[in-house]
Design a protein around this motif. Structure first.
Motif, short mmCIF file in Angstrom:
data_model
loop_
_atom_site.label_atom_id
_atom_site.label_comp_id
_atom_site.label_asym_id
_atom_site.label_seq_id
_atom_site.Cartn_x
_atom_site.Cartn_y
_atom_site.Cartn_z
N LEU A 1 122.44 -8.09 53.22
CA LEU A 1 121.26 -8.43 52.68
C LEU A 1 120.11 -8.44 53.49
CD1 LEU A 1 123.02 -11.10 50.24
CD2 LEU A 1 121.89 -9.30 49.49
N TRP A 2 120.32 -8.92 54.57
CA TRP A 2 119.25 -9.27 55.63
C TRP A 2 118.38 -8.10 55.75
CZ3 TRP A 2 117.30 -13.77 57.35
CH2 TRP A 2 116.25 -13.67 58.49
N THR A 3 119.33 -6.87 56.08
CA THR A 3 118.57 -5.67 56.18
C THR A 3 118.01 -4.92 54.87
OG1 THR A 3 120.52 -4.40 56.40
CG2 THR A 3 119.48 -5.18 58.22
N PHE A 4 118.94 -5.28 53.81
CA PHE A 4 118.63 -4.88 52.44
C PHE A 4 117.07 -5.31 52.12
CE2 PHE A 4 117.99 -6.08 47.87
CZ PHE A 4 118.21 -4.65 47.36
N THR A 5 116.84 -6.40 52.28
CA THR A 5 115.58 -7.09 51.81
C THR A 5 114.32 -6.72 52.70
OG1 THR A 5 115.77 -9.13 52.88
CG2 THR A 5 116.37 -9.01 50.62
N SER A 6 114.87 -6.46 54.13
CA SER A 6 113.85 -5.85 54.91
C SER A 6 113.22 -4.54 54.65
CB SER A 6 114.15 -6.18 56.31
OG SER A 6 115.14 -5.17 56.61
N LYS A 7 114.44 -3.66 54.30
CA LYS A 7 113.98 -2.49 53.84
C LYS A 7 113.05 -2.39 52.60
CE LYS A 7 116.56 -0.85 57.38
NZ LYS A 7 117.79 -0.36 57.26
#
Length: 462
Positions: A378-384
């Protein structure tokens, strides 16, 4: 006490990590941030000024890739949580992803011979999706290793300081070496193909070093009755502790990506000095590298949240100075502003990655489930998603303000470039600072979390 509870107490060390582990873990992010730098600073420029894809279409193609990337991140995180091999949960994904990353970096920076804008758009979008998938296979499992290596509050900050020192080196390599490598090609396009090959090789090798040198703790067998993927993500997103860290991270990444995409245009078309771009980035990154250990020490007194907010506040102020004065007073003032950015930007390298493991530990304390991959997915999902928005915004802003590739720009286009370096990202930075102020895990609260685990696992009475 079930096997998952036993896993925490028996396998995650709470004391200081050996230097070899810190170095072996940290080096992977040299390649990771090299990727981030090249995608952020150069890919949009490559598509508009080398491939000759229209700026709006280029931004849209990269947005498509980022959205795809955002979808695959949580899936890889979830499945790596449930993977059991003799290599561990994370490293098999990193091993495969390292080779794919090398291969698709070459293809991404090898311009096709298509003439039509539609064909170029389809090529850019599909190739970027494949490249981002390879990066996901490395980056998501890598990030999920952090809370598995130590449970100590301050040691996690130190571990991430090592990681982010390598990250700054990766950013510095990307910032200073891309244009010189591209210039060695017999043609412009062959030079950029060489960039893909050289930088892809560095990314592959640094990931493989971590795979070889870092040993994962043993994990209990997968409980087939644990929470499903969608319920896991819903539960995690319902946690205030996570949301108040996740939203600021996403907003800050969005603002940073907007600036990244605009800086090369700024130096090329406003200062008319492309070489000064590399000098400015070098100043920013060297300053950041110097300040990372300083912020790490300060965080032991002020805490991670306050340090992060102060740092990004400095970046926001510097961005406004850049917009107001950077175009009018030459490159020397720009260099000084970039040094100021570096002071604050150092916190972006360390603090968010030190905050997430604390949230993971809180979740384990409350729910008794170790799901690092879900959090990091989720951390990288939202950053992407934030990066996708930033790239789309940048591409269409350039189109709206009448940017013309590889040509002298009208005053309106120059204003658009300046806006992308100042007021637009500042809005995202200020939003992130406001939300992060509500993040509840302090050093005292974290110690209470560990005490709760200790009592639950039979170390004492409530």
């Amino acid at each position: 006490m079930d096997t998952t509870e036993a896993f925490l107490g028996e396998n995650i060390p709470s004391n200081k990590l050996p230097l070899t582990v810190k170095l072996g873990f940290g080096i992977c992010d040299l390649g990771g941030n090299l990727f981030f730098t090249i995608m952020g600073f150069y890919l949009l420029f490559f598509l508009t000024d080398v491939v000759y894809l229209g700026a709006g279409l280029a931004g849209t193609a990269l947005m498509v890739g980022k959205i795809w990337d955002a979808v695959t991140d949580p899936a890889v995180g979830y499945f790596s949580d449930r993977t059991r091999t003799q290599w561990g949960r994370r490293r098999p994904y990193m091993f495969i992803g390292a080779f794919l990353l090398f291969f698709f970096m070459i293809l991404m920076f090898t311009a096709p011979g298509y003439e039509s804008q539609g064909s170029l758009f389809a090529w850019a979008a599909s190739m970027y999706c494949l490249l981002c998938t390879a990066y996901t296979l490395v980056n998501i499992p890598y990030g999920a290793l952090t809370p598995e290596l130590t449970a100590d509050y301050n040691e996690r900050t130190t571990l991430n300081a090592f990681r982010m020192t390598f990250a700054v080196v990766g950013t510095l390599v990307g910032a200073t070496m891309v244009i010189p490598i591209a210039a060695t090609g017999s043609t412009v396009r062959s030079g950029w193909s060489l960039v893909g090959a050289v930088m892809g090789a560095v990314m592959m090798l640094t990931a493989l070093v971590t795979v070889i040198t870092v040993q994962e703790p043993k994990h209990p067998p997968v409980d087939r009755h644990t929470t499903g993927i969608f319920k896991s993500y819903i539960e995690v997103l319902s946690m205030k502790e996570f949301i108040t860290a996740l939203v600021p991270w996403t907003l800050h990444i969005t603002g940073i990506t907007v600036i990244q995409g605009a800086l090369l245009y700024f130096f090329t078309y406003i200062h008319q000095d492309e070489a000064a771009f590399q000098v400015a980035l070098g100043i920013l990154l060297v300053t950041s590298m110097i300040c990372i250990p300083i912020w790490t020490m300060i965080s032991r007194t002020l805490g991670k949240k306050l340090c992060y907010n102060i740092g990004m506040g400095i970046v926001a102020c510097a961005a406004m100075l850049f917009f107001l004065f950077g175009h009018a007073y030459g490159v020397v003032l720009t260099y000084l502003i970039m040094a100021l950015v570096g002071i604050g930007f150092a916190t972006q390298y360390v603090m968010p990655y030190a905050i997430v493991p604390d949230v993971v530990e809180y979740d384990f304390t409350v729910n008794g489930i170790r799901r690092e991959g879900v959090f990091y997915g989720l951390w990288t999902f939202t950053s992407k998603v934030g990066q996708a928005l930033a790239i789309l915004l940048s591409g269409w802003m350039l189109t709206l303000f009448r940017y013309v590739p590889d040509a002298a720009q009208e005053p309106l286009a120059l204003l658009g470039i300046r806006l992308l370096c100042g007021p637009i990202p500042v809005v995202f930075f200020l939003g992130g600072i406001i939300v992060l102020s509500f993040y509840p895990i302090t050093p005292k609260r974290y110690q209470e979390i560990l005490d709760m685990q200790h009592r639950r696992d039979g170390g004492g009475s409530a």
